[in-house]
Design a protein around this motif. Sequence first.
Motif, short mmCIF file in Angstrom:
data_model
loop_
_atom_site.label_atom_id
_atom_site.label_comp_id
_atom_site.label_asym_id
_atom_site.label_seq_id
_atom_site.Cartn_x
_atom_site.Cartn_y
_atom_site.Cartn_z
N SER A 117 4.40 -3.33 4.39
CA SER A 117 3.52 -2.67 3.76
C SER A 117 3.20 -1.62 4.81
O SER A 117 2.85 -0.43 4.67
CB SER A 117 2.10 -3.47 3.24
OG SER A 117 2.59 -4.38 2.37
N ALA A 158 4.89 7.03 5.44
CA ALA A 158 4.00 8.19 4.83
C ALA A 158 3.13 9.03 5.65
O ALA A 158 3.20 10.09 5.59
CB ALA A 158 3.23 7.25 3.70
N CYS A 183 5.59 12.67 1.32
CA CYS A 183 4.85 11.89 0.40
C CYS A 183 4.58 12.67 -0.91
O CYS A 183 4.48 11.95 -2.27
CB CYS A 183 3.62 11.60 0.81
SG CYS A 183 3.30 10.48 2.14
N THR A 218 5.45 10.79 -4.53
CA THR A 218 4.47 10.51 -5.57
C THR A 218 4.60 11.43 -6.84
O THR A 218 3.89 11.35 -7.97
CB THR A 218 2.95 10.93 -4.81
OG1 THR A 218 3.08 12.13 -4.54
CG2 THR A 218 2.72 10.01 -3.69
N SER A 243 10.60 7.95 -8.60
CA SER A 243 9.73 6.72 -8.87
C SER A 243 10.54 5.39 -8.56
O SER A 243 10.09 4.31 -8.39
CB SER A 243 9.24 6.66 -10.21
OG SER A 243 10.33 6.53 -11.01
N PHE A 261 9.51 3.51 -5.33
CA PHE A 261 8.52 2.52 -5.49
C PHE A 261 8.97 1.24 -6.17
O PHE A 261 8.82 0.24 -5.95
CB PHE A 261 7.26 3.19 -6.09
CG PHE A 261 6.76 3.89 -5.21
CD1 PHE A 261 5.96 3.62 -4.12
CD2 PHE A 261 6.97 5.38 -5.27
CE1 PHE A 261 5.34 4.64 -3.12
CE2 PHE A 261 6.23 6.47 -4.50
CZ PHE A 261 5.41 5.95 -3.30
N GLU A 295 9.13 -2.49 -4.97
CA GLU A 295 8.30 -3.46 -5.76
C GLU A 295 9.17 -4.54 -5.74
O GLU A 295 8.75 -5.96 -5.89
CB GLU A 295 7.99 -2.96 -6.94
CG GLU A 295 7.01 -4.15 -7.80
CD GLU A 295 6.38 -3.20 -9.03
OE1 GLU A 295 5.56 -4.34 -9.58
OE2 GLU A 295 6.55 -2.11 -9.10
N MET A 325 1.66 -3.28 -4.36
CA MET A 325 2.13 -1.84 -4.70
C MET A 325 0.85 -0.98 -5.00
O MET A 325 1.03 0.27 -4.48
CB MET A 325 3.17 -1.70 -5.91
CG MET A 325 4.52 -2.27 -5.56
SD MET A 325 5.19 -1.59 -4.21
CE MET A 325 5.32 0.02 -4.81
N GLU A 357 0.48 2.31 -2.99
CA GLU A 357 0.71 3.57 -3.98
C GLU A 357 -0.70 4.37 -3.61
O GLU A 357 -0.63 5.51 -3.63
CB GLU A 357 1.41 3.28 -5.25
CG GLU A 357 2.89 3.12 -5.07
CD GLU A 357 3.25 2.98 -6.40
OE1 GLU A 357 3.37 4.17 -7.16
OE2 GLU A 357 3.49 1.86 -6.91
N ILE A 384 -1.20 6.07 -0.32
CA ILE A 384 -0.48 7.16 -0.40
C ILE A 384 -0.85 8.27 -1.23
O ILE A 384 -0.88 9.42 -0.73
CB ILE A 384 1.19 6.68 -0.75
CG1 ILE A 384 1.66 5.97 0.60
CG2 ILE A 384 2.14 8.16 -0.58
CD1 ILE A 384 2.96 5.26 -0.02
N GLN A 385 -1.17 7.96 -2.41
CA GLN A 385 -1.62 9.09 -3.26
C GLN A 385 -3.06 9.58 -2.62
O GLN A 385 -3.13 10.81 -2.62
CB GLN A 385 -2.00 8.35 -4.73
CG GLN A 385 -2.30 9.52 -5.73
CD GLN A 385 -1.34 10.43 -6.26
OE1 GLN A 385 -0.03 10.08 -6.21
NE2 GLN A 385 -1.45 11.56 -5.86
#
Length: 195
Positions: free
Chosen positions: A88, A95, A102, A106, A122, A125, A129, A159, A163, A166-167
């Motif tokens: 993680s 990122a 990023c 995203t 995608s 990710f 996962e 996740m 995520e 990062i978002q």
Amino acid sequence: MTNQKPSRRETILRALVELLQNDPGARITTAGLAKNVGVTEAALYRHFPSKRKMFEALIEFAEDAVFSRCQVILQEQEEVKVRLQQLSHLVLVFAERNPGLCCVLTGDALMGEDAALRKRASQFFERLETQIRQALKEGEIREGLRPRTTAARGSDFVMVFMEGRIQRFVRTSFARLPTSDFDEAWGLVSEAVWG
């Protein structure tokens, strides 16, 4: 040690990432990118047949960088809780060091591009996962760890944590760093997964 001049292809990709970082949310055109690199659009197309191929090259770079390091962590670290913490942290550090990427991962930079390209992004990710879910299952088998829920739900929770950070980094124009207060936040994630 000699400093090698980056190839034209690398220069184009770096310029693309820089544009994404400096103007998040802006639509990137090949004309604008060519101007930034200092070449003609025709020169861009000699190295990349389409803008899609440029974005795919960036996604491949991200995958190579992150997943090669993930493999090192998985080989060197046997304790599952530590593995997941390191994985993680790795993703969030990557990122933080690559804000423009990023925007691609995203999907923000891919709005208006074709659906297949967004799906390709995608997959980064999804692959991550899968590795987390596998690590959780190994923890149950090898270490007798009993998560509060299934490996699938546990990996989903990890996740969402990554995520989401990062978002938020992208949404705040890179002001809110993904690694801020990581140890404290990871403690909460770990507690939620294992109790």
